[in-house]
Design an enzyme around this catalytic site. Structure first.
Site, PDB file in Angstrom:
ATOM      1  N   GLY A  55      -7.036   2.124  -1.592  1.00 27.86           N
ATOM      2  CA  GLY A  55      -7.942   1.745  -2.666  1.00 27.86           C
ATOM      3  C   GLY A  55      -8.755   0.534  -2.256  1.00 27.86           C
ATOM      4  O   GLY A  55      -8.294  -0.301  -1.487  1.00 27.86           O
ATOM      5  N   ALA A  58     -14.137  -4.453  -5.695  1.00 25.75           N
ATOM      6  CA  ALA A  58     -14.974  -5.620  -5.471  1.00 25.75           C
ATOM      7  C   ALA A  58     -14.147  -6.823  -5.043  1.00 25.75           C
ATOM      8  O   ALA A  58     -14.630  -7.663  -4.290  1.00 25.75           O
ATOM      9  CB  ALA A  58     -15.751  -5.942  -6.749  1.00 25.75           C
ATOM     10  N   TYR A  59     -12.900  -6.911  -5.481  1.00 32.91           N
ATOM     11  CA  TYR A  59     -12.122  -8.115  -5.247  1.00 32.91           C
ATOM     12  C   TYR A  59     -10.776  -7.856  -4.602  1.00 32.91           C
ATOM     13  O   TYR A  59      -9.975  -8.782  -4.469  1.00 32.91           O
ATOM     14  CB  TYR A  59     -11.930  -8.875  -6.569  1.00 32.91           C
ATOM     15  CG  TYR A  59     -13.248  -9.248  -7.183  1.00 32.91           C
ATOM     16  CD1 TYR A  59     -14.060 -10.213  -6.593  1.00 32.91           C
ATOM     17  CD2 TYR A  59     -13.720  -8.589  -8.314  1.00 32.91           C
ATOM     18  CE1 TYR A  59     -15.289 -10.531  -7.125  1.00 32.91           C
ATOM     19  CE2 TYR A  59     -14.950  -8.903  -8.851  1.00 32.91           C
ATOM     20  CZ  TYR A  59     -15.735  -9.875  -8.258  1.00 32.91           C
ATOM     21  OH  TYR A  59     -16.960 -10.186  -8.779  1.00 32.91           O
ATOM     22  N   ALA A  60     -10.485  -6.639  -4.223  1.00 36.03           N
ATOM     23  CA  ALA A  60      -9.195  -6.370  -3.596  1.00 36.03           C
ATOM     24  C   ALA A  60      -9.248  -5.086  -2.803  1.00 36.03           C
ATOM     25  O   ALA A  60     -10.031  -4.179  -3.090  1.00 36.03           O
ATOM     26  CB  ALA A  60      -8.086  -6.283  -4.662  1.00 36.03           C
ATOM     27  N   ASP A  61      -8.414  -5.037  -1.775  1.00 38.89           N
ATOM     28  CA  ASP A  61      -8.171  -3.813  -1.026  1.00 38.89           C
ATOM     29  C   ASP A  61      -6.666  -3.586  -1.036  1.00 38.89           C
ATOM     30  O   ASP A  61      -5.885  -4.535  -0.927  1.00 38.89           O
ATOM     31  CB  ASP A  61      -8.659  -3.938   0.421  1.00 38.89           C
ATOM     32  CG  ASP A  61     -10.175  -4.020   0.500  1.00 38.89           C
ATOM     33  OD1 ASP A  61     -10.814  -2.964   0.542  1.00 38.89           O
ATOM     34  OD2 ASP A  61     -10.709  -5.150   0.522  1.00 38.89           O
ATOM     35  N   LYS A  77      -1.470  -5.532  -1.243  1.00 40.62           N
ATOM     36  CA  LYS A  77      -2.698  -5.780  -2.008  1.00 40.62           C
ATOM     37  C   LYS A  77      -3.348  -7.057  -1.504  1.00 40.62           C
ATOM     38  O   LYS A  77      -2.824  -8.157  -1.705  1.00 40.62           O
ATOM     39  CB  LYS A  77      -2.368  -5.886  -3.498  1.00 40.62           C
ATOM     40  CG  LYS A  77      -3.598  -6.079  -4.383  1.00 40.62           C
ATOM     41  CD  LYS A  77      -3.192  -6.039  -5.854  1.00 40.62           C
ATOM     42  CE  LYS A  77      -4.402  -6.159  -6.773  1.00 40.62           C
ATOM     43  NZ  LYS A  77      -4.018  -6.092  -8.202  1.00 40.62           N
ATOM     44  N   ASP A 169      -5.764  -6.993 -19.700  1.00 41.49           N
ATOM     45  CA  ASP A 169      -6.443  -5.785 -19.189  1.00 41.49           C
ATOM     46  C   ASP A 169      -5.502  -4.591 -19.232  1.00 41.49           C
ATOM     47  O   ASP A 169      -5.382  -3.839 -18.270  1.00 41.49           O
ATOM     48  CB  ASP A 169      -6.949  -6.021 -17.772  1.00 41.49           C
ATOM     49  CG  ASP A 169      -7.947  -4.941 -17.320  1.00 41.49           C
ATOM     50  OD1 ASP A 169      -8.532  -4.284 -18.214  1.00 41.49           O
ATOM     51  OD2 ASP A 169      -8.125  -4.749 -16.109  1.00 41.49           O
TER      52      ASP A 169
END
Length: 467
Positions: A55, A58-61, A77, A169
């Site tokens: 995955g 924008a802010y993590a792989d 992560k 969230d």
């Protein structure tokens, strides 16, 4: 558990060693991934085999990995945003050992390097996939299964709120599921620790070396260490730093000191799209998702933060965002999670998002069309909402009502949702209250977690990338 479940801070880890000094790994091209740094971090490569990226946002792989010492499959992560990294680590530390919260095994975060890498348990499915498969099959989700899912969600949220963590969230794709049916809350990158009950001091008990957190009082394990790696070839590898809880807290507060505006949400940037969080990944703008479905949740707006450092109202995914947030409130607490719960439960029962707004104003319109007008009569505090007088809707004489949105559901099920979707935040039922609700003690009873239907890759006719 014999495996210590605690955090690791690696301040002395080497800086991005060359690939020649690391065990053989396939180096991805920079064009195929925005983040390739994890492959060049020797302290991670020495402990984990990276099986592939699953995955990217924008802010993590997120990568699927295997621990070299025992073969445990994990999710790695890599978070590219300092504030999100801090939030997730702080929340998962406060919640460690909680059965219905994803387990943070360890983490790597160098003082001079922004990207943190969290090692999390690998969970193969999420509630979004459960709902999608039920809708595809046409038969819905059996009541006994719905109750079991609801109970597990409530236990996870209750544990968060008891530990003063606001998730901010909650949505089906952030509720991960193990192969044996255990549901766990994940993706705490937007979470918030309530100020008045944050960690304030530590008391060390010399007899058992445990530490006690003040406000609230929770007892944890005392000595923090990694399990020893028994393999001879790894005996000369740079060892992890062994810390006790006092050292950990010094590190934690040191990280917080790097950004004095942490609690203000200042400069937080939020993008949230079709964000499946399989493998403990909920990174907006997902590019690779083995269980990606046909329905999506609309993007959340970028954060809008007052220069005074007030909390932002732009948190959470729009379909699950409480009306006070949509009206710009920056004074809120655990109640925003409770509204999200109501939306999740409604989707479990009806298999579609309850309020599928396409913008913040459209979202409010959808809510009002179902629940009726938001006025002083329904909640006197609405007049204090920053944008209440800036957004106006025509009077709704005959709201649709939850019963019409959830046809063929029992009065008890509709009432459960209604108790969570009150305009007045203070009137929303808490997770602890709902866990005691008679609905869960009535026939049909919740099925055992092991009997729940968990979607597999075969169900989706898709193979997992990286395998």
């Amino acid at each position: 558990s014999s495996i210590t479940r605690c955090l690791r801070h690696r301040p002395n880890a080497p800086k991005r060693p060359s690939m020649d000094s690391s065990p053989p790994q396939q180096m991805p091209s920079q064009t195929s991934s925005r983040s390739w740094s994890i492959y060049g971090r020797g302290e991670i490569i020495q402990r984990y085999e990276i099986l592939g990226r699953i995955g990217s946002g924008a802010y993590a792989d997120v990568y699927r990995g295997r621990r070299r010492s025992d073969g445990l499959v994990v999710a790695l992560k890599e978070i590219h945003d300092y504030r999100s990294s801090f939030r997730e680590i702080e929340a998962l530390q406060a919640l460690r050992g909680t059965p219905n919260v994803v387990d943070l095994i360890e983490y790597f975060w160098q003082d001079d390097e922004e990207d943190a890498v969290l090692v999390l348990e690998f969970l193969p499915a999420d509630l979004c996939a459960v709902i999608r498969e039920a809708k595809r099959g046409g038969a819905g989700i059996a009541v006994g299964e719905v109750k079991q899912w609801m109970l597990q969600i409530l236990r996870g949220v209750e544990a968060c709120h008891r530990s003063s963590v606001v998730h901010r969230d909650l949505k089906p794709s952030n509720l991960l599921i193990s192969a044996d049916g255990v549901l766990k809350l994940a993706d705490f990158g937007q979470s918030m620790m309530l100020q008045e009950t944050r960690l304030t001091s530590l008391d060390i008990n010399p007899e058992n070396e445990t530490w006690i957190q003040q406000q609230p009082t929770i007892q944890h394990e005392g000595n923090v260490s990694w399990p020893e790696d028994p393999r001879p070839e790894n005996q000369n590898m740079p060892g992890p730093r062994h810390v006790n809880e006092d050292d950990y807290m010094k590190d934690l507060y040191g990280m917080r000191a790097k950004n004095m505006m942490y609690d203000s949400d200042k400069d937080m940037s939020l993008q949230d799209g079709d964000a499946s969080c399989l493998a403990t990944c909920s990174t907006g703008d997902i590019e690779v998702d083995p269980l990606k479905g046909s329905y999506t949740y609309d993007e959340a707006q970028d954060d809008i933060v007052d220069e005074s450092g007030a909390l932002t109202s732009c948190v959470g995914t729009r379909c699950f965002r409480a009306p006070e947030l949509l009206y710009g409130s920056t004074s809120y607490g655990q109640e925003v999670d409770l509204w999200s719960l109501g939306c999740i439960f409604a989707e479990l029962l009806g298999l579609d998002p309850l309020f599928p707004g396409t913008s913040d104003v459209d979202q409010l319109s959808k809510i009002i069309s179902v629940l009726g007008d938001l006025t002083e009569e329904t909640w006197s505090g609405c007049l204090d909402l920053p944008d209440y007088n800036k957004i106006s809707f025509g009077k709704v004489d005959s709201p649709i009502g939850l019963e019409a949105c959830l046809p063929d559901r029992s009065a008890a099920e509709v009432d459960l949702v209604r108790r969570l979707l009150g305009y007045n935040p203070a009137a929303r039922a808490t997770a602890a209250e709902l866990l005691r609700d008679s609905y869960f003690a009535e026939e049909p009873l919740p099925v055992p977690a092991s009997d729940l239907k968990i979607p597999t890759k075969e169900d989706t006719n898709e193979s997992s990338p990286g395998e």
